[in-house]
Every structure is written in C-alpha cells, then in structure tokens.
Design an enzyme around this catalytic site. Structure first.
Site, PDB file in Angstrom:
ATOM      1  N   GLY A   1      -0.802  -3.241   5.340  1.00 22.49           N
ATOM      2  CA  GLY A   1      -0.810  -4.609   5.859  1.00 22.49           C
ATOM      3  C   GLY A   1      -2.040  -5.327   5.348  1.00 22.49           C
TER       4      GLY A   1
ATOM      5  N   THR B   1       0.895  -1.157   0.000  1.00 20.34           N
ATOM      6  CA  THR B   1       0.000   0.000   0.000  1.00 20.34           C
ATOM      7  C   THR B   1       0.931   1.203   0.000  1.00 20.34           C
ATOM      8  OG1 THR B   1      -1.614  -1.148   1.399  1.00 20.34           O
ATOM      9  CG2 THR B   1      -1.742   1.211   1.423  1.00 20.34           C
TER      10      THR B   1
HETATM   11  N1  GLY Z   1      -3.973  -2.883   3.008  1.00 17.63           N
HETATM   12  C1  GLY Z   1      -4.259  -3.150   1.660  1.00 17.63           C
HETATM   13  C2  GLY Z   1      -5.245  -4.198   1.461  1.00 17.63           C
HETATM   14  O1  GLY Z   1      -5.295  -5.175   2.188  1.00 17.63           O
HETATM   15  O2  GLY Z   1      -6.009  -4.086   0.548  1.00 17.63           O
END
Ligand code: GLY
Length: 319
Positions: A231, A181
């Site tokens: 995450g 991300t």
């Molecule tokens: N944190 C990004 C996702 O799990 O989509």
C-alpha cells in the site's frame, strides 16, 4: 533433541490497491500467485526453512513482470527504477534490507546476503557498492508497459502521485492511484517464521524517497508472528503496521484480533494499505483498507486467494 513438526503455512501478495481493470487481469494475477504457491509450498513440505521459502517466493514474484518489484518495477519521477527489499528471520529476530538499489534482478538476494553482516541495511551508494562487490550481473528491470505508463504521466505533467499496482495492458484509468509491492510470509515444519517484502516503490516519487518495504514498518517478524505490508508506504510507516501487528501477537493477542484491530485503526485514519500475516500457531490472516489485496495462501490443505475479495470486511482468516 527432537522437534515436534508442524504443518507448514504460506501466504504471498502482489500488492494492494484499486480493482483490477479486467477479469483477464484478475485471472492473470491469480494464475501467477497460485503458480508461486505451487512452487514454494513443496519446499516447506520438504523441510526447507521458512527463510529459504521466503527468499525463493520473493525471487519468483520479483521475476514476474506483472508486479511492482524486480522486473516490472515502476519508474520514479526522474524515469529511473530504484528498488527496495527486506528480509526478517523471526526466530533470531533479525532484519536486513536494501533501499533504492538499481540494475539488479533480485533485490531480495542482497537482503539475504546482509542477514549475516554487521551492517544490515544499505541504501543508494552502499547498496550499489554491494552489488559491485558481489559481482551481481547488471540487469535492467524495465518493462515496456511501465515505460509507457511513465511517458503518459510525463505528457500529463505527472498529475498522478503513484503508478499502477500491476502492469496491465490497458491503461484505462492512468490517474487512478494504486499501489504495488510483493511479499511472502512462511511458517516451516519446525515452527519457524520468516517474511520478505520487495518493491519498486510508489512510482513517480521524488529521488531519495524511502519505501516502507525495507523498514520494520512494512516487514517484520518475531518467533510469534510475521507480517508483510503493501500500500502507500507513508501510511504504513505512520501506522508502523507490520511491527504493530506482530507486537500485538507477541504480547498475546490472537492473530485474527491483532489484524482486525490494526485494520480498524487504519481505516479510521483513512489509510490505504494491506497486510498478510502468519502466527506461530499456524493461523493465517490478511487485511486491507484499500479495495483489493492480491494475495494467495496455502493453509496445509489447499490453495486459496483474495484476488476478487472486494467487500468491506477488513480482514480474512484461515487456520
Ligand atoms: N509500499 C510500497 C511503497 O510505498 O514504497
């Protein structure tokens, strides 16, 4: 009425997960994160708003193929890229975002547009319609490494539950679960906070799966604190992590304590995630339960990063 000026602060991340495979990979990530800080921090010194700095930082990180957002996004189980992004202005406490949008270069720009609209979070068809309405150029964010990652997974009948956190040349441990991300948190010279988060998702997920990155669980701000998470999205949602840390600070807890308490709880529940944060006091904090969080910051004096911070401490802190 004159406003007392404060020292701007900036922190960004490019994901959290397992150790990077190589020193070269670490250096590449460090270089990119530092160059984004070097480009965005001067905007804050020039008096630009926290929101402008966050949008610029997110665009730069989305354009960087190393990270799982915009160009370089991972592929979902059906081989398509669907991206999600959100923006929150802490001063007016307003959230906007897009969920599972395709064929656009910078999903954060859609979140920016939606800040001023009545309907502020759009998904799938609605997001595609907005892309058309705004005449955004059609853009393919696919890069070769992500395609090869997906092809390899397909050969292995999709044994992995997620794709890699960064696009690395060597797929040494293709079955190792990692997460990606990007996120930016800024405090501007007028003491205003903003946060943005953008992602290609977990990778290999079911069609229609919704990421935390376009929810207040993964991206949240008030005038007291702003937090971007990374995450496993489901873990971040279960903890409602960004909102939880922000509310703790809003209710009077120091940022360091709010981050530590939240990360302790996440570790107890075996979550796999990370977060970056800034408080209106100027405090900067980051935390992780995963092995690494790929973050860099400017504390007003210098740039620092967490790229090789792999020890067991749950949080780091700067003032
Ligand atoms: N944190 C990004 C996702 O799990 O989509």
């Amino acid at each position: 009425m004159s406003v007392d000026l404060v020292q701007p602060k900036l922190i960004i991340h490019g994901g959290a997960g397992g150790h990077l495979q190589s020193k070269g990979g670490q250096e590449a990530v460090r270089q990119v994160l530092h160059s984004v800080i070097e480009e965005v921090y001067p905007l804050l010194l020039d008096g630009k708003s926290a929101t402008d700095a966050v949008i610029k930082g997110c665009q730069l990180l989305e354009d960087e193929p190393l990270f799982n957002a915009g160009t370089g996004s991972v592929l979902q189980s059906d081989g398509q890229i669907r991206m999600s992004a959100s923006l929150m202005d802490g001063i007016v406490q307003r959230f906007s975002g897009v969920i599972n949008v395709s064929r656009i270069k910078n999903p954060i720009q859609l979140a920016q547009f939606l800040q001023s609209q009545e309907d502020r979070v759009l998904s799938d068809y609605g997001a595609a319609e907005l892309v058309r309405e705004l005449n955004c150029p059609v853009y393919d964010p696919l890069i070769e490494i992500r395609l090869q990652e997906w092809i390899q997974e397909r050969k292995g009948d999709f044994q992995s539950h997620m794709a890699g956190v960064v696009a690395e040349e060597e797929l040494v441990h293709p079955h190792e679960a990692r997460r990606g991300t990007i996120g930016v948190v800024a405090l501007d010279s007028q003491g205003r906070l903003a946060v943005g988060t953008s992602t290609g998702g977990k990778g290999l997920e079911r069609i229609g799966r919704v990421s935390d990155s376009a929810m207040p669980a993964g991206n949240y701000a008030t005038k007291y604190a702003a937090v971007s998470c990374t995450g496993i999205g489901e873990h971040i949602m279960d903890e409602c992590l960004a909102a939880r840390i922000v509310v703790r600070v809003t209710d009077g807890l120091a940022l360091k304590e709010a981050m530590l308490r939240s990360m302790k709880e996440c570790r107890e529940r075996k979550r796999d995630l990370g977060a970056i944060a800034i408080a209106a006091t100027g405090a900067i904090a980051w935390g992780k339960t995963s092995e690494v969080i790929l973050a860099a910051y400017h504390n007003g004096e210098k740039i620092g990063d967490t790229v090789d911070w792999t020890d067991d401490d749950l949080i780091g802190y700067q003032f």
